[in-house]
Design a protein around this motif. Structure first.
Motif, PDB file in Angstrom:
ATOM      1  N   LEU A 218      91.696 -56.110 -15.720  1.00 51.66           N
ATOM      2  CA  LEU A 218      91.900 -56.250 -17.159  1.00 51.66           C
ATOM      3  C   LEU A 218      92.129 -57.702 -17.562  1.00 51.66           C
ATOM      4  N   ARG A 219      92.725 -58.471 -16.669  1.00 52.88           N
ATOM      5  CA  ARG A 219      93.069 -59.852 -17.001  1.00 52.88           C
ATOM      6  C   ARG A 219      91.879 -60.795 -16.897  1.00 52.88           C
ATOM      7  N   TYR A 220      91.024 -60.596 -15.875  1.00 53.19           N
ATOM      8  CA  TYR A 220      90.004 -61.593 -15.582  1.00 53.19           C
ATOM      9  C   TYR A 220      88.581 -61.195 -15.979  1.00 53.19           C
ATOM     10  N   CYS A 221      88.339 -59.936 -16.253  1.00 52.30           N
ATOM     11  CA  CYS A 221      86.964 -59.486 -16.485  1.00 52.30           C
ATOM     12  C   CYS A 221      86.774 -58.991 -17.913  1.00 52.30           C
ATOM     13  N   VAL A 232      79.879 -42.935 -12.755  1.00 55.78           N
ATOM     14  CA  VAL A 232      80.427 -43.896 -13.708  1.00 55.78           C
ATOM     15  C   VAL A 232      81.136 -43.109 -14.810  1.00 55.78           C
ATOM     16  N   VAL A 233      82.453 -43.314 -14.920  1.00 60.52           N
ATOM     17  CA  VAL A 233      83.230 -42.572 -15.923  1.00 60.52           C
ATOM     18  C   VAL A 233      83.731 -43.474 -17.049  1.00 60.52           C
ATOM     19  N   TYR A 234      83.537 -44.779 -16.896  1.00 61.97           N
ATOM     20  CA  TYR A 234      83.874 -45.705 -17.982  1.00 61.97           C
ATOM     21  C   TYR A 234      83.062 -46.969 -17.784  1.00 61.97           C
ATOM     22  N   ASP A 235      82.551 -47.524 -18.876  1.00 61.05           N
ATOM     23  CA  ASP A 235      81.821 -48.787 -18.846  1.00 61.05           C
ATOM     24  C   ASP A 235      82.032 -49.450 -20.204  1.00 61.05           C
ATOM     25  N   GLY A 236      82.901 -50.460 -20.220  1.00 65.29           N
ATOM     26  CA  GLY A 236      83.185 -51.098 -21.490  1.00 65.29           C
ATOM     27  C   GLY A 236      84.222 -52.189 -21.351  1.00 65.29           C
ATOM     28  N   GLY A 240      89.462 -50.835 -23.870  1.00 63.09           N
ATOM     29  CA  GLY A 240      89.246 -49.394 -23.942  1.00 63.09           C
ATOM     30  C   GLY A 240      89.963 -48.606 -22.867  1.00 63.09           C
ATOM     31  N   LEU A 241      90.608 -49.315 -21.941  1.00 65.48           N
ATOM     32  CA  LEU A 241      91.296 -48.650 -20.840  1.00 65.48           C
ATOM     33  C   LEU A 241      92.786 -48.553 -21.154  1.00 65.48           C
ATOM     34  N   ASP A 242      93.153 -47.574 -21.937  1.00 67.92           N
ATOM     35  CA  ASP A 242      94.565 -47.361 -22.210  1.00 67.92           C
ATOM     36  C   ASP A 242      95.174 -46.509 -21.097  1.00 67.92           C
ATOM     37  N   ARG A 243      96.455 -46.238 -21.215  1.00 72.33           N
ATOM     38  CA  ARG A 243      97.172 -45.507 -20.166  1.00 72.33           C
ATOM     39  C   ARG A 243      96.521 -44.143 -19.883  1.00 72.33           C
ATOM     40  N   PRO A 263      98.649 -51.819 -20.592  1.00 68.25           N
ATOM     41  CA  PRO A 263      98.355 -51.320 -21.924  1.00 68.25           C
ATOM     42  C   PRO A 263      98.922 -49.936 -22.132  1.00 68.25           C
ATOM     43  N   GLN A 264      99.423 -49.671 -23.318  1.00 66.54           N
ATOM     44  CA  GLN A 264     100.032 -48.376 -23.607  1.00 66.54           C
ATOM     45  C   GLN A 264      99.025 -47.448 -24.273  1.00 66.54           C
TER      46      GLN A 264
END
Length: 264
Positions: A218-221, A232-236, A240-243, A263-264
Protein backbone atom coordinates in the motif's frame (compact mmCIF):
# COMPACT_ATOMS: atom_id res chain seq x y z
CA UNK A 1 3.92 7.84 -17.21
CA UNK A 2 2.73 4.35 -18.07
CA UNK A 3 2.10 4.52 -21.81
CA UNK A 4 2.64 1.14 -23.40
CA UNK A 5 1.99 -2.47 -22.43
CA UNK A 6 5.16 -4.41 -21.68
CA UNK A 7 3.67 -7.57 -20.16
CA UNK A 8 0.50 -9.38 -21.14
CA UNK A 9 -0.92 -12.42 -19.36
CA UNK A 10 -4.09 -13.88 -20.84
CA UNK A 11 -6.12 -16.76 -19.42
CA UNK A 12 -3.11 -18.48 -17.85
CA UNK A 13 -3.46 -21.59 -15.70
CA UNK A 14 -0.83 -23.67 -13.95
CA UNK A 15 -1.25 -26.89 -12.01
CA UNK A 16 1.09 -28.90 -9.83
CA UNK A 17 -0.44 -32.34 -9.69
CA UNK A 18 -3.94 -31.97 -8.27
CA UNK A 19 -3.30 -28.43 -7.03
CA UNK A 20 -4.16 -25.57 -9.33
CA UNK A 21 -1.85 -22.64 -8.61
CA UNK A 22 -3.26 -20.35 -11.32
CA UNK A 23 -6.79 -20.57 -12.69
CA UNK A 24 -7.29 -18.52 -15.83
CA UNK A 25 -5.33 -15.46 -14.71
CA UNK A 26 -5.18 -12.38 -16.94
CA UNK A 27 -3.04 -9.33 -16.26
CA UNK A 28 -1.78 -6.38 -18.32
CA UNK A 29 1.25 -4.40 -17.15
CA UNK A 30 1.94 -0.99 -18.68
CA UNK A 31 5.38 0.51 -19.08
CA UNK A 32 6.47 2.40 -15.97
CA UNK A 33 4.04 0.78 -13.52
CA UNK A 34 4.98 -0.47 -10.07
CA UNK A 35 2.59 -3.25 -9.15
CA UNK A 36 2.36 -5.26 -5.94
CA UNK A 37 1.11 -8.84 -6.08
CA UNK A 38 -0.39 -9.80 -2.73
CA UNK A 39 -2.39 -12.70 -1.36
CA UNK A 40 -2.14 -15.60 1.09
CA UNK A 41 0.63 -18.17 0.86
CA UNK A 42 -0.15 -20.55 -1.98
CA UNK A 43 -2.33 -18.04 -3.80
CA UNK A 44 -0.18 -18.20 -6.97
CA UNK A 45 1.94 -15.03 -6.70
CA UNK A 46 5.35 -16.62 -7.22
CA UNK A 47 3.96 -19.03 -9.80
CA UNK A 48 2.68 -16.09 -11.83
CA UNK A 49 6.02 -14.28 -11.69
CA UNK A 50 7.99 -17.37 -12.72
CA UNK A 51 5.56 -18.01 -15.55
CA UNK A 52 5.90 -14.45 -16.85
CA UNK A 53 9.68 -14.85 -17.03
CA UNK A 54 9.46 -18.27 -18.66
CA UNK A 55 11.13 -20.02 -15.74
CA UNK A 56 8.29 -22.54 -15.76
CA UNK A 57 5.80 -23.68 -18.36
CA UNK A 58 2.09 -22.95 -17.98
CA UNK A 59 -0.60 -25.57 -18.55
CA UNK A 60 -1.66 -26.47 -22.11
CA UNK A 61 -4.76 -24.61 -23.18
CA UNK A 62 -5.55 -21.06 -24.22
CA UNK A 63 -3.04 -19.32 -21.98
CA UNK A 64 -0.60 -16.84 -23.53
CA UNK A 65 2.14 -14.72 -21.96
CA UNK A 66 3.84 -11.94 -23.91
CA UNK A 67 6.60 -9.48 -23.02
CA UNK A 68 7.49 -6.46 -25.15
CA UNK A 69 5.14 -7.78 -27.82
CA UNK A 70 7.00 -11.11 -28.08
CA UNK A 71 5.60 -14.46 -26.99
CA UNK A 72 7.19 -15.86 -23.83
CA UNK A 73 4.99 -18.95 -23.86
CA UNK A 74 1.66 -20.09 -25.22
CA UNK A 75 -0.55 -23.12 -24.74
CA UNK A 76 1.94 -24.82 -22.44
CA UNK A 77 5.05 -24.35 -24.58
CA UNK A 78 7.87 -21.91 -23.88
CA UNK A 79 8.92 -19.91 -26.94
CA UNK A 80 12.28 -20.62 -28.54
CA UNK A 81 12.90 -16.85 -28.32
CA UNK A 82 12.47 -16.73 -24.56
CA UNK A 83 16.15 -16.02 -23.91
CA UNK A 84 16.06 -12.82 -25.93
CA UNK A 85 12.95 -11.70 -24.07
CA UNK A 86 14.34 -12.72 -20.68
CA UNK A 87 17.45 -10.61 -21.32
CA UNK A 88 15.19 -7.56 -20.91
CA UNK A 89 13.66 -8.81 -17.66
CA UNK A 90 15.50 -8.72 -14.34
CA UNK A 91 14.40 -11.31 -11.77
CA UNK A 92 15.03 -10.60 -8.09
CA UNK A 93 14.78 -13.71 -5.90
CA UNK A 94 13.91 -13.89 -2.22
CA UNK A 95 17.28 -15.44 -1.39
CA UNK A 96 19.29 -12.95 -3.48
CA UNK A 97 20.70 -15.59 -5.91
CA UNK A 98 24.23 -14.25 -5.54
CA UNK A 99 27.39 -16.39 -5.50
CA UNK A 100 28.60 -16.01 -1.92
CA UNK A 101 32.29 -16.66 -2.61
CA UNK A 102 32.48 -13.99 -5.32
CA UNK A 103 32.83 -10.30 -4.63
CA UNK A 104 29.80 -8.08 -4.76
CA UNK A 105 31.30 -6.38 -7.82
CA UNK A 106 31.70 -9.67 -9.68
CA UNK A 107 28.14 -10.70 -8.88
CA UNK A 108 26.84 -7.42 -10.24
CA UNK A 109 28.98 -7.27 -13.37
CA UNK A 110 27.72 -10.74 -14.30
CA UNK A 111 24.51 -8.98 -15.28
CA UNK A 112 26.30 -7.91 -18.48
CA UNK A 113 26.94 -11.49 -19.66
CA UNK A 114 23.90 -11.48 -21.93
CA UNK A 115 25.52 -8.93 -24.24
CA UNK A 116 29.22 -9.92 -23.92
CA UNK A 117 31.23 -12.97 -25.04
CA UNK A 118 31.13 -15.71 -22.41
CA UNK A 119 34.92 -15.98 -22.23
CA UNK A 120 35.12 -12.50 -20.73
CA UNK A 121 33.05 -13.65 -17.78
CA UNK A 122 35.11 -16.81 -17.32
CA UNK A 123 38.38 -14.87 -17.31
CA UNK A 124 37.04 -11.82 -15.54
CA UNK A 125 38.14 -9.58 -18.42
CA UNK A 126 35.38 -7.02 -18.31
CA UNK A 127 35.50 -3.98 -20.61
CA UNK A 128 36.20 -0.71 -18.86
CA UNK A 129 32.75 0.69 -19.62
CA UNK A 130 31.09 -2.43 -18.20
CA UNK A 131 33.15 -2.16 -15.01
CA UNK A 132 32.14 1.48 -14.72
CA UNK A 133 28.48 0.55 -15.20
CA UNK A 134 28.72 -2.04 -12.44
CA UNK A 135 30.26 0.44 -10.00
CA UNK A 136 27.67 3.06 -10.92
CA UNK A 137 24.88 0.55 -10.29
CA UNK A 138 26.34 -0.40 -6.91
CA UNK A 139 26.54 3.28 -6.01
CA UNK A 140 22.98 3.82 -7.16
CA UNK A 141 21.67 1.26 -4.69
CA UNK A 142 24.00 2.37 -1.90
CA UNK A 143 26.47 -0.52 -1.58
CA UNK A 144 29.48 0.62 -3.64
CA UNK A 145 31.65 0.65 -0.51
CA UNK A 146 31.29 -3.13 -0.30
CA UNK A 147 32.19 -3.88 -3.93
CA UNK A 148 35.37 -5.79 -3.03
CA UNK A 149 33.80 -7.90 -0.27
CA UNK A 150 32.57 -11.42 -0.81
CA UNK A 151 28.83 -11.39 -1.18
CA UNK A 152 28.37 -14.10 1.45
CA UNK A 153 29.87 -11.87 4.15
CA UNK A 154 27.29 -9.11 3.71
CA UNK A 155 23.84 -8.65 5.20
CA UNK A 156 20.71 -9.79 3.46
CA UNK A 157 19.67 -6.24 2.70
CA UNK A 158 23.04 -5.42 1.15
CA UNK A 159 22.91 -8.56 -0.97
CA UNK A 160 19.39 -7.81 -2.14
CA UNK A 161 20.34 -4.29 -3.19
CA UNK A 162 23.27 -5.81 -5.10
CA UNK A 163 20.81 -8.11 -6.87
CA UNK A 164 18.93 -4.98 -7.96
CA UNK A 165 22.21 -3.46 -9.15
CA UNK A 166 22.84 -6.59 -11.23
CA UNK A 167 19.48 -6.04 -12.95
CA UNK A 168 20.56 -2.48 -13.73
CA UNK A 169 23.80 -3.73 -15.30
CA UNK A 170 21.68 -6.21 -17.26
CA UNK A 171 19.81 -3.13 -18.57
CA UNK A 172 16.54 -4.74 -17.61
CA UNK A 173 13.43 -2.84 -18.68
CA UNK A 174 11.20 -4.80 -16.29
CA UNK A 175 12.07 -6.11 -12.83
CA UNK A 176 10.12 -9.03 -11.39
CA UNK A 177 10.84 -9.22 -7.66
CA UNK A 178 9.65 -12.36 -5.88
CA UNK A 179 9.28 -11.70 -2.14
CA UNK A 180 12.45 -9.57 -2.17
CA UNK A 181 12.04 -8.44 1.46
CA UNK A 182 10.58 -11.57 3.04
CA UNK A 183 13.80 -12.59 4.77
CA UNK A 184 14.98 -9.09 5.71
CA UNK A 185 14.70 -7.08 8.90
CA UNK A 186 12.31 -4.09 8.74
CA UNK A 187 15.02 -1.48 8.16
CA UNK A 188 16.66 -3.45 5.34
CA UNK A 189 13.27 -4.27 3.85
CA UNK A 190 12.34 -0.62 3.75
CA UNK A 191 15.61 0.30 2.03
CA UNK A 192 15.07 -2.34 -0.65
CA UNK A 193 11.51 -1.16 -1.28
CA UNK A 194 12.66 2.47 -1.40
CA UNK A 195 15.34 1.50 -3.94
CA UNK A 196 12.80 -0.20 -6.19
CA UNK A 197 10.42 2.73 -5.80
CA UNK A 198 13.13 5.25 -6.68
CA UNK A 199 14.14 3.32 -9.81
CA UNK A 200 10.51 3.14 -10.84
CA UNK A 201 9.87 6.83 -10.19
CA UNK A 202 13.11 8.32 -11.49
CA UNK A 203 14.14 5.86 -14.23
CA UNK A 204 10.73 4.66 -15.35
CA UNK A 205 11.67 1.05 -14.56
CA UNK A 206 8.64 -1.25 -14.62
CA UNK A 207 8.42 -3.24 -11.38
CA UNK A 208 6.18 -6.14 -10.40
CA UNK A 209 6.82 -7.27 -6.83
CA UNK A 210 5.22 -10.02 -4.76
CA UNK A 211 4.82 -9.14 -1.11
CA UNK A 212 3.56 -10.70 2.10
CA UNK A 213 3.81 -7.31 3.83
CA UNK A 214 0.55 -5.67 2.80
CA UNK A 215 1.57 -2.35 4.33
CA UNK A 216 4.56 -2.18 1.96
CA UNK A 217 2.28 -2.86 -0.99
CA UNK A 218 0.00 0.00 0.00
CA UNK A 219 2.87 2.36 0.74
CA UNK A 220 5.09 1.86 -2.30
CA UNK A 221 2.86 0.67 -5.16
CA UNK A 222 0.25 2.62 -7.09
CA UNK A 223 -1.50 -0.56 -8.22
CA UNK A 224 -2.18 -3.70 -6.23
CA UNK A 225 -3.25 -7.06 -7.65
CA UNK A 226 -4.50 -9.62 -5.13
CA UNK A 227 -4.60 -13.35 -5.81
CA UNK A 228 -6.57 -15.91 -3.88
CA UNK A 229 -6.61 -19.62 -4.76
CA UNK A 230 -5.10 -18.87 -8.16
CA UNK A 231 -7.66 -16.20 -9.09
CA UNK A 232 -7.34 -12.43 -9.37
CA UNK A 233 -9.75 -11.11 -6.74
CA UNK A 234 -8.67 -7.46 -6.74
CA UNK A 235 -6.89 -5.21 -9.24
CA UNK A 236 -6.81 -1.52 -8.52
CA UNK A 237 -5.39 1.30 -6.41
CA UNK A 238 -4.32 0.80 -2.78
CA UNK A 239 -7.18 3.05 -1.69
CA UNK A 240 -9.64 0.31 -2.66
CA UNK A 241 -8.19 -2.14 -0.15
CA UNK A 242 -10.03 -1.35 3.04
CA UNK A 243 -10.11 -3.60 6.09
CA UNK A 244 -13.12 -5.63 4.93
CA UNK A 245 -11.60 -6.28 1.50
CA UNK A 246 -8.31 -7.41 3.02
CA UNK A 247 -10.08 -9.72 5.45
CA UNK A 248 -11.97 -11.19 2.50
CA UNK A 249 -8.67 -11.83 0.70
CA UNK A 250 -6.68 -13.20 3.64
CA UNK A 251 -9.38 -14.60 5.90
CA UNK A 252 -10.55 -13.64 9.40
CA UNK A 253 -7.09 -14.30 10.87
CA UNK A 254 -5.96 -11.12 9.15
CA UNK A 255 -7.73 -9.11 11.85
CA UNK A 256 -5.34 -10.53 14.45
CA UNK A 257 -2.24 -9.25 12.64
CA UNK A 258 -3.62 -6.07 11.09
CA UNK A 259 -0.93 -3.42 11.53
CA UNK A 260 -1.35 -0.20 13.40
CA UNK A 261 -2.37 2.61 11.08
CA UNK A 262 -3.84 0.34 8.39
CA UNK A 263 -6.78 1.61 6.34
CA UNK A 264 -10.10 1.31 8.12
Amino acid sequence: MADAAVLSVRNVSKSFGERRALAGVSLQVARGEMIALIGPSGSGKSTLLRSISGLQAIDPGEGVIEAFGETVQARGKISDKVRQVRARIGFIFQQFNLVGRLTLFTNVVLGALGRLPGWRGVLGLWPADTRAQAMAALARVGVADYAAQRAGTLSGGQQQRAAIARALVQRAEVVLADEPVASLDPVSARRVMETLSELNRDDGLTVVVTLHQVDYALRYCRRVVALKAGLVVYDGPPSGLDRDRLVDIYGPEFEDVFWEGAPQ
